[in-house]
Scaffold this active site. Structure first.
Site, PDB file in Angstrom:
ATOM      1  N   CYS A   1       0.707  -1.546   0.329  1.00 27.35           N
ATOM      2  CA  CYS A   1      -0.025   0.459   0.283  1.00 27.35           C
ATOM      3  C   CYS A   1       0.820   0.759   0.248  1.00 27.35           C
ATOM      4  CB  CYS A   1      -1.054  -0.060   1.047  1.00 27.35           C
ATOM      5  SG  CYS A   1      -0.203   0.040   3.026  1.00 27.35           S
TER       6      CYS A   1
ATOM      7  N   CYS B   1       1.689  -4.781   7.671  1.00 27.95           N
ATOM      8  CA  CYS B   1       1.741  -3.185   7.815  1.00 27.95           C
ATOM      9  C   CYS B   1       0.163  -2.406   8.784  1.00 27.95           C
ATOM     10  CB  CYS B   1       1.455  -2.996   6.642  1.00 27.95           C
ATOM     11  SG  CYS B   1       0.976  -1.903   5.675  1.00 27.95           S
TER      12      CYS B   1
ATOM     13  N   CYS C   1      -2.412  -1.597   5.601  1.00 26.48           N
ATOM     14  CA  CYS C   1      -2.976  -2.803   5.107  1.00 26.48           C
ATOM     15  C   CYS C   1      -3.005  -4.728   5.116  1.00 26.48           C
ATOM     16  CB  CYS C   1      -2.582  -2.774   3.718  1.00 26.48           C
ATOM     17  SG  CYS C   1      -0.716  -3.376   3.343  1.00 26.48           S
TER      18      CYS C   1
ATOM     19  N   CYS D   1      12.932  -7.458  11.871  1.00 31.03           N
ATOM     20  CA  CYS D   1      13.782  -8.528  10.503  1.00 31.03           C
ATOM     21  C   CYS D   1      13.079  -8.546   9.427  1.00 31.03           C
ATOM     22  CB  CYS D   1      13.680  -9.577  11.335  1.00 31.03           C
ATOM     23  SG  CYS D   1      14.850 -11.534   9.895  1.00 31.03           S
TER      24      CYS D   1
HETATM   25 ZN   LIG Z   1       0.475  -1.512   3.564  1.00 32.41          ZN
END
Ligand SMILES: [Zn+2]
Length: 165
Positions: A81, A126, A129, A149
């Site tokens: 995204c 994230c 998204c 990581c």
């Molecule tokens: Zn994202």
């Protein structure tokens, strides 16, 4: 296998924290993210490798990411995204074969508990998204002691304009 031992130690150290953070992230299930696409739309938008990592939580082959050798100043964004996730100023060479950072940008990622390997690890995804990015461990360098990581294929790099990070 020093890496395995470090991974175990790191994940054990994270149990308390991940339980806590996982609690808040629990409300953010599928459909609760700002960017929500159908499975078919994600398949169309992402490459097969990106889809496998971001949407199916696969792990890329260590040493395979071109971002390991990305040393310019700039921002690493979500390949799903485009949300800015990490500054190049927090990138370090962990020797693991995966791009590693000691701190995400503010309000960029969320974490949850992952038990796929039979023990708890803290998964990083994230914030916008929900795409799977990698894991975070407690054996990183100062100042945070964290090692984010990341699967390089889940990230894209935007070089800074004018050389500013
Ligand atoms: Zn994202």
């Amino acid at each position: 296998m020093t890496f395995d031992r470090r991974t175990l130690l790191g994940s054990c150290g994270m149990l308390a924290v991940s339980a806590l953070v996982g609690g808040t992230a629990a409300g953010a299930g599928p459909g609760r993210f700002e960017v929500t696409l159908s499975d078919a739309e994600w398949r169309k938008r992402l490459t097969p490798a990106q889809y496998a990592v971001l949407r199916q939580a696969a792990t890329e082959r260590p040493g395979s990411s071109p971002l390991l050798n990305e040393h310019r100043k700039g921002t690493f964004t979500c390949a799903g995204c485009a949300l800015p996730l990490y500054s190049s100023a927090t990138k370090f060479d962990s020797g693991t074969g995966w791009p590693s950072f000691w701190q995400p940008l503010p309000n960029a990622v969320r974490t949850s508990t992952d038990t796929k390997l039979g023990y708890e690890r803290t998964e990083v995804h994230c914030r916008r998204c929900g795409g799977h990015l990698g894991h975070v461990f407690d054996d990183g360098p100062p100042p945070t002691g964290k090692r984010y990581c990341m699967d390089g294929v889940a990230l894209q790099f935007a070089p800074a304009k004018g050389g500013k990070a």
